[in-house]
Design a protein around this motif. Structure first.
Motif, PDB file in Angstrom:
ATOM      1  N   LEU A 399       7.787 -10.045  32.213  1.00 21.75           N
ATOM      2  CA  LEU A 399       8.800  -9.237  33.138  1.00 21.75           C
ATOM      3  C   LEU A 399       9.054 -10.256  34.376  1.00 21.75           C
ATOM      4  N   ARG A 402      12.108 -12.240  32.576  1.00 21.84           N
ATOM      5  CA  ARG A 402      12.661 -11.087  31.872  1.00 21.84           C
ATOM      6  C   ARG A 402      13.429 -11.574  30.452  1.00 21.84           C
ATOM      7  N   ARG A 450      18.000 -10.255  30.555  1.00 21.98           N
ATOM      8  CA  ARG A 450      18.648 -10.315  31.868  1.00 21.98           C
ATOM      9  C   ARG A 450      19.607  -9.073  31.726  1.00 21.98           C
ATOM     10  N   TRP A 454      17.051  -2.903  30.322  1.00 19.01           N
ATOM     11  CA  TRP A 454      16.897  -3.136  29.062  1.00 19.01           C
ATOM     12  C   TRP A 454      16.128  -2.084  28.371  1.00 19.01           C
ATOM     13  N   SER A 522      13.103  -0.853  30.876  1.00 17.16           N
ATOM     14  CA  SER A 522      12.834  -1.235  32.330  1.00 17.16           C
ATOM     15  C   SER A 522      12.986  -0.015  33.332  1.00 17.16           C
TER      16      SER A 522
END
Length: 523
Positions: A399, A402, A450, A454, A522
């Motif tokens: 996390l 990413r 990134r 996502w 996310s």
């Protein structure tokens, strides 16, 4: 046809016909059974007819649960008239009212006296007395023995036998005579067998038996009679008798004997069904306990990190599932996830998957190299059942950076989106299923995530197989289209929405294989 009775908080009732093998229950208007209340999840639960014809109620990971006897349940086989609660709604499985019982008075014989048979008036009383004795019998064989005694009491035949239609063929289960088999009994039963299979076995048959070759010819050949025994769905057997004491037998007596055979056939059939249902319920009880143990092995919560929205649904095609998903916190900024599918379904696949879960969870929690973890899985699967294998996906989310590290062991590839656009998955990370004796190199691919947002959607092949049976494509391309269309929805909505799409697909209402969907996105 069975139906579901629904009572809302104001006491209003409605009935919903259970005319499909799978029905969704929830707040959304697209659900088969809509319960409009904020305490009901959009897709709260499902009703599914299992392989035994019983209705299986399953909680679809709802927030407010299903309650049976004031206790939350994940899965239960519904009994008729067993209430369960969702929010303010009470629901109950009901059977279609049975057809009215036949009018006994229209079937019984006239109150006549038949001195030739030794019977007095009062046929109805005798029939009711015989019925009561049948109901007191605790074993199916006792029903047949009581029927034989009644036949012998009424017409005093030389010989009585009862034949039953079994799955493996017709057999004479109860042959009775005080002093053993009479001469020619074997030939008599062979003739009765022929008449059962070749002639109209649904009505009384009679014929005269030939004596043995070395016997002195009788001026009156023995009379043979065959009475059908009728069960709930048709003829279940016959009562054969040879050489009654008084011939010809009066028509009222024949009718009375036929009623006795039918009544005993129904009671015998019901006792067989009752014993089968009792054994089935014991088995279902054990399978429900196994399913609850399996549910307890799934992650207890989806709230693994405030930066990730996670949701998953597992729908077993039988009582237990050969699918598996897991979430493992591996560090302050990292989460591992797994979705896997054992070959087949039911108890063997579920037991194998429990072993796979233990090995994967231990290896990932300890941070072992993935190659070592997968080699250990091969050994576990080969020891458990050499001819089985398991497909699966293992992912590791970083996390902070990413990014996603991914391996697919012969499993359908996930749909991965960044800002709504698909992410290509390298072929290098796609390899053989676990448990196959094939030399391979395990490679882990690194995929950047990134972007502003996502989303990862994983599924087992039971999701796509449902549509294959319907001869309508619902493969990876259609799942990707669905994912792109709704990728901004919550993880729960993505999971439940995909399963709803599959359920509404023609032919997708019947689960031929376990279905599991896992979504991570996310926040």
């Amino acid at each position: 046809m069975e139906y579901l009775e629904v009572v809302d908080g104001q006491g209003k009732r409605r009935r919903i016909a259970l005319d499909r093998p799978r029905l969704l229950i929830g707040r959304e208007p697209t659900c088969d059974i809509q319960l409009p209340h904020p305490g009901v999840s959009r897709r709260h639960a499902q009703l599914q007819r299992n392989e035994l014809g019983r209705w299986l109620l399953q909680d679809l990971s709802s927030r407010n649960h299903i309650f049976v006897e004031n206790k939350p349940v994940q899965q239960v086989v519904l009994e008729p008239r067993q209430p369960f609660r969702i929010a303010e709604f009470w629901l109950m499985l009901q059977e279609t009212p049975p057809l009215p019982e036949p009018d006994v008075d229209a079937l019984v014989l006239d109150d006549t006296t038949d001195t030739a048979s030794g019977h007095e008036s009062g046929w109805l009383e005798q029939l009711q007395s015989f019925q009561r004795t049948l109901f007191r019998q605790e074993e199916p064989r006792g029903v047949l023995e009581r029927l034989v005694r009644e036949f012998r009491r009424i017409v005093r035949p030389q010989f009585v036998a009862i034949g039953l239609a079994r799955p493996d063929g017709y057999s004479w289960e109860l042959v009775t005579r005080d002093d053993g088999f009479p001469p020619g009994a074997k030939a008599d039963l062979e003739e009765a067998d022929r008449r059962v299979t070749e002639q109209d076995a649904s009505s009384i048959q009679s014929w005269t038996a030939a004596g043995p070759d070395d016997a002195t010819p009788s001026p009156v050949p023995p009379l043979c009679l065959l009475f059908p025994m009728k069960g709930r769905l048709g003829i279940i057997g016959h009562v054969y008798l040879r050489d009654p004491a008084v011939t010809p037998i009066a028509q009222p007596v024949l009718r009375y004997l036929s009623l006795l055979a039918t009544m005993a056939g129904l009671v015998w059939d019901n006792q067989q069904l009752g014993a089968l249902r009792l054994a089935q319920r014991e088995m279902e009880k054990e399978l429900n306990q196994a399913r609850q143990i399996q549910i307890d092995l799934f992650p207890p919560t989806f709230e693994v990190d405030e930066r990730v929205d996670v949701f998953a649904v597992n729908l077993p095609s039988a009582f237990v599932s050969g699918d598996y998903y897991d979430l493992i916190r591996t560090g302050p900024d990292s989460i591992a996830f797994v979705i896997a599918d054992a070959m087949g379904h039911g108890m063997p696949a579920a037991l194998l998957m429990a072993a796979v879960r233990s090995a994967l969870r231990m290896g990932l929690s300890l941070g072992l190299p993935w190659t070592a973890v997968f080699q250990g899985l091969d050994e576990v699967i080969n020891q458990a059942r050499g001819e089985m294998f398991v497909t699966g996906i293992v992912g590791h989310l970083d996390l902070h950076d990413r990014c996603l590290h991914l391996v697919s062991a012969g499993h359908p590839l996930p749909s991965i989106l960044v800002d709504g656009e698909p992410v290509a998955i390298p072929e290098a990370c796609q390899t053989r299923p676990w448990g196959l004796d094939i030399e391979t190199e395990w490679e882990v691919s690194r995929l950047p995530l990134r972007g502003d947002e996502w989303s990862i959607l994983c599924y087992t092949d039971g999701v796509t197989d449902a549509a294959v049976r319907a001869q309508r494509a619902f493969g990876a391309r259609r799942i990707l289209t669905y994912h792109q269309q709704y990728h901004r929805r919550s993880a729960e909505d993505l999971c439940q929405g995909l399963l709803s799409e599959v359920a509404m697909n023609p032919g997708g209402m019947s689960l031929g294989d376990d279905q599991t969907v896992l979504v991570l996105r996310s926040v």
